[in-house]
Motif scaffolding. Structure first.
Motif, mmCIF file in Angstrom:
data_model
loop_
_atom_site.group_PDB
_atom_site.id
_atom_site.type_symbol
_atom_site.label_atom_id
_atom_site.label_comp_id
_atom_site.label_asym_id
_atom_site.label_seq_id
_atom_site.Cartn_x
_atom_site.Cartn_y
_atom_site.Cartn_z
ATOM 1 N N ALA A 101 49.116 36.608 46.232
ATOM 2 C CA ALA A 101 49.253 36.587 44.775
ATOM 3 C C ALA A 101 50.676 36.204 44.375
ATOM 4 O O ALA A 101 50.877 35.358 43.493
ATOM 5 N N GLU A 102 51.668 36.806 45.018
ATOM 6 C CA GLU A 102 53.069 36.516 44.685
ATOM 7 C C GLU A 102 53.424 35.060 44.973
ATOM 8 O O GLU A 102 54.029 34.379 44.140
ATOM 9 N N HIS A 103 53.051 34.566 46.145
ATOM 10 C CA HIS A 103 53.397 33.190 46.504
ATOM 11 C C HIS A 103 52.620 32.167 45.677
ATOM 12 O O HIS A 103 53.168 31.132 45.301
ATOM 13 N N SER A 104 51.366 32.454 45.374
ATOM 14 C CA SER A 104 50.575 31.546 44.524
ATOM 15 C C SER A 104 51.174 31.485 43.124
ATOM 16 O O SER A 104 51.292 30.402 42.531
ATOM 17 N N VAL A 145 46.089 27.859 43.977
ATOM 18 C CA VAL A 145 46.899 27.091 43.017
ATOM 19 C C VAL A 145 46.064 25.978 42.387
ATOM 20 O O VAL A 145 46.090 25.782 41.163
ATOM 21 N N ILE A 146 45.317 25.251 43.206
ATOM 22 C CA ILE A 146 44.470 24.155 42.675
ATOM 23 C C ILE A 146 43.433 24.719 41.704
ATOM 24 O O ILE A 146 43.230 24.173 40.616
ATOM 25 N N ASP A 195 51.820 35.191 36.270
ATOM 26 C CA ASP A 195 52.427 36.458 36.641
ATOM 27 C C ASP A 195 51.558 37.090 37.710
ATOM 28 O O ASP A 195 50.341 36.935 37.702
ATOM 29 N N PHE A 196 52.192 37.802 38.612
ATOM 30 C CA PHE A 196 51.389 38.531 39.596
ATOM 31 C C PHE A 196 51.640 40.014 39.410
ATOM 32 O O PHE A 196 52.687 40.448 38.955
ATOM 33 N N LEU A 197 50.631 40.768 39.740
ATOM 34 C CA LEU A 197 50.688 42.214 39.589
ATOM 35 C C LEU A 197 49.974 42.843 40.773
ATOM 36 O O LEU A 197 48.909 42.372 41.186
ATOM 37 N N VAL A 198 50.582 43.887 41.328
ATOM 38 C CA VAL A 198 49.943 44.668 42.377
ATOM 39 C C VAL A 198 49.789 46.075 41.835
ATOM 40 O O VAL A 198 50.762 46.695 41.411
ATOM 41 N N LEU A 199 48.550 46.551 41.802
ATOM 42 C CA LEU A 199 48.253 47.850 41.225
ATOM 43 C C LEU A 199 47.173 48.530 42.057
ATOM 44 O O LEU A 199 46.070 47.981 42.211
ATOM 45 N N ASN A 200 47.489 49.696 42.604
ATOM 46 C CA ASN A 200 46.516 50.470 43.400
ATOM 47 C C ASN A 200 45.852 49.618 44.486
ATOM 48 O O ASN A 200 44.633 49.581 44.604
ATOM 49 N N PHE A 253 46.745 40.713 41.501
ATOM 50 C CA PHE A 253 46.261 39.841 40.427
ATOM 51 C C PHE A 253 47.249 38.699 40.193
ATOM 52 O O PHE A 253 48.460 38.887 40.316
ATOM 53 N N ILE A 254 46.706 37.551 39.823
ATOM 54 C CA ILE A 254 47.486 36.456 39.252
ATOM 55 C C ILE A 254 46.937 36.305 37.846
ATOM 56 O O ILE A 254 45.764 35.978 37.664
#
Length: 190
Positions: free
Chosen positions: A44-47, A122-123, A59-64, A68-69
């Motif tokens: 998610a972070e790299h994408s 990404v595509i 934006d990326f988010l890591v939750l529990n 997410f992107i």
């Protein structure tokens, strides 16, 4: 059928069965018993980084242990770990292949799958953001096509590092042919 030929054929069949069992156990274990939250987060972070670099706000988010992107969740299947698990399952039980060669091939496959999945995500998000395709088409059919292409590439990579793979595939096909030919002779009474 000559007794010696029958024994050799039986031995090869048992060897093949043990290989299949090892493949299934290794692949299933790698895929099923781990969540891979760290891998979802990294993808998610790299994408998101690549999307931002090409002008798509992400934006990326890591939750529990979920990643997410924007509002799109990166699930375990998005990591490509199923492809890696299959390749590890195929490579590790190969006889007569050095452990070093196996590790090199697995490492290369892992990083190639990782980069291919970032590119795929990404595509798909780019097509969605630009309005070219709805998510259902960008993610479903296009994702499947990209996955098929990447699996073919991974087989080529594996072949480069472990040329014995072709030998074992050919040996397996020949074994199956011999087995069915001998069964056909028995059925036909020859």
């Amino acid at each position: 059928m000559d007794e010696q030929i029958r024994r050799r054929l039986t031995y090869k069949i048992l060897k093949f069965i043990f290989y299949i069992l090892a493949f299934l156990i290794i692949s299933f274990t790698l895929y099923s018993f781990f969540d891979y939250g760290f891998l979802k987060a990294a993808i998610a972070e790299h994408s998101a980084g690549v999307l931002n670099a090409i002008g798509i706000k992400a934006d990326f988010l890591v939750l529990n242990n979920r990643a997410f992107i924007n509002q799109i969740e990166i699930v375990k299947e998005c990591t490509g770990i199923q492809v890696v698990a299959v390749f590890v399952g195929l490579i590790i039980p190969l006889p007569k292949v050095s452990f070093r060669k196996k590790i090199e091939a697995i490492t290369l496959v892992f990083f190639t799958v990782y980069l291919a999945n970032i590119l795929r995500i990404v595509i798909e998000i780019w097509l969605l953001a630009k309005g070219f395709l709805p998510w259902s088409q960008a993610h479903g059919p296009l994702g499947t096509l990209l996955s098929i292409i990447s699996v073919a590439i991974f087989f080529l990579i594996t072949e480069k590092f472990i040329p014995e793979v072709s030998y074992y595939i050919n040996e397996t096909v020949n074994l199956i042919n011999k087995f069915f030919k001998s069964k056909k002779k028995v059925v036909n009474g020859v």
